[in-house]
Write a protein that holds these residues in place. Structure first.
Motif, mmCIF file in Angstrom:
data_model
loop_
_atom_site.group_PDB
_atom_site.id
_atom_site.type_symbol
_atom_site.label_atom_id
_atom_site.label_comp_id
_atom_site.label_asym_id
_atom_site.label_seq_id
_atom_site.Cartn_x
_atom_site.Cartn_y
_atom_site.Cartn_z
ATOM 1 N N ILE A 1 0.802 -1.159 -0.032
ATOM 2 C CA ILE A 1 -0.089 0.118 -0.064
ATOM 3 C C ILE A 1 0.929 1.000 -0.104
ATOM 4 C CG2 ILE A 1 -1.713 1.213 1.179
ATOM 5 C CD1 ILE A 1 -2.780 -1.260 2.571
ATOM 6 N N LEU A 2 0.791 2.180 -0.732
ATOM 7 C CA LEU A 2 1.131 3.607 -1.077
ATOM 8 C C LEU A 2 0.028 4.376 -0.665
ATOM 9 C CD1 LEU A 2 3.347 3.294 -4.247
ATOM 10 C CD2 LEU A 2 4.084 2.800 -1.625
ATOM 11 N N GLY A 3 0.350 5.416 0.225
ATOM 12 C CA GLY A 3 -0.443 6.237 0.549
ATOM 13 C C GLY A 3 -0.050 8.040 0.171
ATOM 14 N N TYR A 4 -0.780 8.636 -0.159
ATOM 15 C CA TYR A 4 -0.505 10.267 -0.598
ATOM 16 C C TYR A 4 -1.236 11.227 0.137
ATOM 17 C CZ TYR A 4 1.740 7.489 -3.937
ATOM 18 O OH TYR A 4 2.810 6.530 -4.614
ATOM 19 N N SER A 5 -0.788 12.323 0.292
ATOM 20 C CA SER A 5 -1.361 13.427 0.973
ATOM 21 C C SER A 5 -2.672 13.693 0.588
ATOM 22 C CB SER A 5 -0.266 14.479 1.028
ATOM 23 O OG SER A 5 -0.969 15.555 1.629
ATOM 24 N N GLY A 6 -3.497 14.156 1.318
ATOM 25 C CA GLY A 6 -4.783 14.699 0.955
ATOM 26 C C GLY A 6 -4.799 16.238 1.042
ATOM 27 N N GLN A 7 -3.609 16.687 1.490
ATOM 28 C CA GLN A 7 -3.542 18.290 1.699
ATOM 29 C C GLN A 7 -2.590 18.839 0.335
ATOM 30 O OE1 GLN A 7 -5.560 19.471 4.185
ATOM 31 N NE2 GLN A 7 -5.919 17.316 4.483
ATOM 32 N N ARG A 8 -1.567 18.123 0.056
ATOM 33 C CA ARG A 8 -1.075 18.803 -0.694
ATOM 34 C C ARG A 8 -1.860 18.621 -2.190
ATOM 35 N NH1 ARG A 8 5.228 16.860 -0.554
ATOM 36 N NH2 ARG A 8 5.290 18.332 -2.292
ATOM 37 N N LYS A 9 -2.024 19.657 -2.874
ATOM 38 C CA LYS A 9 -2.740 19.549 -4.154
ATOM 39 C C LYS A 9 -1.835 20.215 -5.301
ATOM 40 C CE LYS A 9 -7.093 19.860 -1.815
ATOM 41 N NZ LYS A 9 -8.315 20.612 -1.488
ATOM 42 N N THR A 10 -2.373 19.923 -6.488
ATOM 43 C CA THR A 10 -1.782 20.565 -7.653
ATOM 44 C C THR A 10 -2.144 22.132 -7.651
ATOM 45 O OG1 THR A 10 -3.633 20.253 -8.907
ATOM 46 C CG2 THR A 10 -2.035 18.357 -8.876
ATOM 47 N N PRO A 11 -1.279 22.746 -8.301
ATOM 48 C CA PRO A 11 -1.601 24.168 -8.388
ATOM 49 C C PRO A 11 -2.703 24.911 -8.827
ATOM 50 C CG PRO A 11 0.871 23.872 -9.194
ATOM 51 C CD PRO A 11 0.070 22.554 -9.089
ATOM 52 N N ASP A 12 -3.521 24.051 -9.450
ATOM 53 C CA ASP A 12 -4.914 24.133 -9.714
ATOM 54 C C ASP A 12 -5.874 23.778 -8.684
ATOM 55 O OD1 ASP A 12 -5.189 21.582 -10.098
ATOM 56 O OD2 ASP A 12 -5.539 21.619 -12.132
ATOM 57 N N GLY A 13 -5.252 23.283 -7.520
ATOM 58 C CA GLY A 13 -6.344 23.102 -6.355
ATOM 59 C C GLY A 13 -6.646 21.415 -6.375
ATOM 60 N N SER A 14 -6.407 20.859 -7.572
ATOM 61 C CA SER A 14 -6.910 19.361 -7.600
ATOM 62 C C SER A 14 -5.795 18.384 -6.749
ATOM 63 C CB SER A 14 -7.348 18.972 -8.861
ATOM 64 O OG SER A 14 -6.010 18.735 -9.521
ATOM 65 N N LEU A 15 -6.578 17.415 -6.280
ATOM 66 C CA LEU A 15 -5.727 16.231 -5.946
ATOM 67 C C LEU A 15 -4.992 15.434 -6.969
ATOM 68 C CD1 LEU A 15 -8.423 15.083 -3.242
ATOM 69 C CD2 LEU A 15 -6.203 16.148 -2.817
ATOM 70 N N VAL A 16 -3.799 14.930 -6.605
ATOM 71 C CA VAL A 16 -3.199 13.944 -7.523
ATOM 72 C C VAL A 16 -4.045 12.614 -7.527
ATOM 73 C CG1 VAL A 16 -1.002 12.935 -8.211
ATOM 74 C CG2 VAL A 16 -0.951 15.373 -7.343
ATOM 75 N N ILE A 17 -4.285 12.239 -6.473
ATOM 76 C CA ILE A 17 -4.840 11.019 -6.343
ATOM 77 C C ILE A 17 -6.347 11.138 -6.093
ATOM 78 C CG2 ILE A 17 -5.162 8.746 -4.998
ATOM 79 C CD1 ILE A 17 -2.549 8.956 -6.444
ATOM 80 N N PRO A 18 -7.311 10.687 -6.964
ATOM 81 C CA PRO A 18 -8.550 11.045 -6.850
ATOM 82 C C PRO A 18 -9.134 10.898 -5.408
ATOM 83 C CG PRO A 18 -8.325 10.033 -8.931
ATOM 84 C CD PRO A 18 -7.048 10.227 -8.019
#
Length: 332
Positions: free
Chosen positions: A256-273
């Motif tokens: 399992i790999l987990g990714y931040s739900g706070q760090r977003k792309t500059p346009d405000g979207s999440l990298v992982i949906p």
């Protein structure tokens, strides 16, 4: 150049790592400290004169900026796809390894049956080209020195990296549709044992010998740690890691790999949906880059700034094994 880049710092990824360390206040090696001093003196002088005759700033960014950097979350691309690079003016037509599509029929001795054939499918990649432009003021160069340069290189790299991964995952998300066995629904806001076990079972069934991989936002990874399968510690190291940060490295045989739900792309979207847990049983296709990313620059003395344009960032993918990827879709 106005400052010397040592042989080690010239290697792919070394300058990128330097920028990351500066941005996130990580400890620098002695070589990186010396490099920072050189960049600092050069950047402040550039901020004073506004003159960069040899476009050394764009050259530095180009050395630090590589599409193939392996860092979260772009490591997902390497886990999901076989990767390659082609020339700027080349194209690609992918011929997939043949599948066993020979049909066997019950027949009388010596009788004939319908013929079946081995399929050789070909795929044309989906191509995307990205570009970005920004300005860096001479005042910022004078004020921040090497940190201003590190910010610029790292932020450009991360923005492109996150955008690339987000676009690929968005296509994968749309590809897995309701009614298929790799589409698993969950009525609750977090994964339960039912949905998590169903994902693990599907991936194990599709695996050809490698270890399946699940990836999601940290909040869902944390929830999976509290399920029954998550409490079956495969190793003492897993137990220690959970006791340290509350996260699992595996669940029911899946990494399992987990990714931040706070760090977003500059346009405000999440990298992982959001509201998704994805999983892959094996490689799902091919990903490639075309040509080389080019960093262009021009000086605007009237506005006391330097204009940077990043172009030529072209990548493509072809999903040839869609059955190797699955997802959990969570409700409200």
């Amino acid at each position: 150049m106005a400052f010397e880049i040592s042989e080690n710092m010239s290697k792919q990824g070394a300058l990128s790592a330097w920028g990351d360390k500066v941005i996130y206040n990580m400890e620098l090696s002695q070589e990186e400290k010396e490099f920072s001093e050189c960049v600092d003196a050069w950047a402040r002088e550039l901020g004073r004169t506004g003159h960069d005759a040899n476009h050394e700033l764009s050259a530095l960014i180009e050395k630090a900026f590589t599409v193939d950097d392996i860092a979260a979350p772009s490591e997902l691309i390497s886990r999901m796809f076989d990767e390659s690079t082609i020339g700027e003016f080349d194209d690609a037509l992918i011929t997939e390894d043949p599948r066993n599509t020979i049909h066997v029929h019950e027949a009388i001795p010596g009788g004939n049956v319908d013929r079946s054939f081995i399929e050789h499918k070909t795929f044309t990649p989906t191509w995307k080209s990205l570009a970005a432009e920004t300005d860096i003021t001479l005042q910022d160069l004078r004020r921040g020195g090497y940190r201003t340069v590190a910010n610029l290189t790292t932020f450009i790299k991360e923005a492109f990296e996150y955008k690339r991964v987000a676009m690929v995952l968005n296509e994968i998300d749309k590809m897995i549709t309701s009614g298929n066995p790799n589409y698993i629904t969950e009525s609750t806001a977090l994964p339960t044992a039912t949905s998590a076990d169903a994902l693990a079972l599907y991936l194990q069934d599709m695996s050809t010998g490698g270890r399946p991989l699940a990836f999601t936002l940290n909040k869902y990874r944390q929830a999976m740690a509290k399920l029954a399968q998550g409490e079956r510690w495969p190793t003492e190291a897993d137990r220690n890691m959970y006791n340290t940060d509350g996260f699992l490295t595996s669940y029911a045989g899946m990494e399992i790999l987990g990714y931040s739900g706070q760090r977003k792309t500059p346009d405000g979207s999440l990298v992982i949906p959001d509201k998704r847990v994805f999983g892959i049983a094996d490689k799902i296709g091919y990903a490639m880059t075309r040509g080389e990313t080019r960093i262009l620059q021009s000086e605007d003395i009237n506005q006391e700034r330097i204009h940077i344009k990043v172009t030529g960032y072209t990548f493509g993918w072809a999903i040839t094994r869609p059955e190797n990827v699955a997802k959990i879709v969570m409700g409200a």
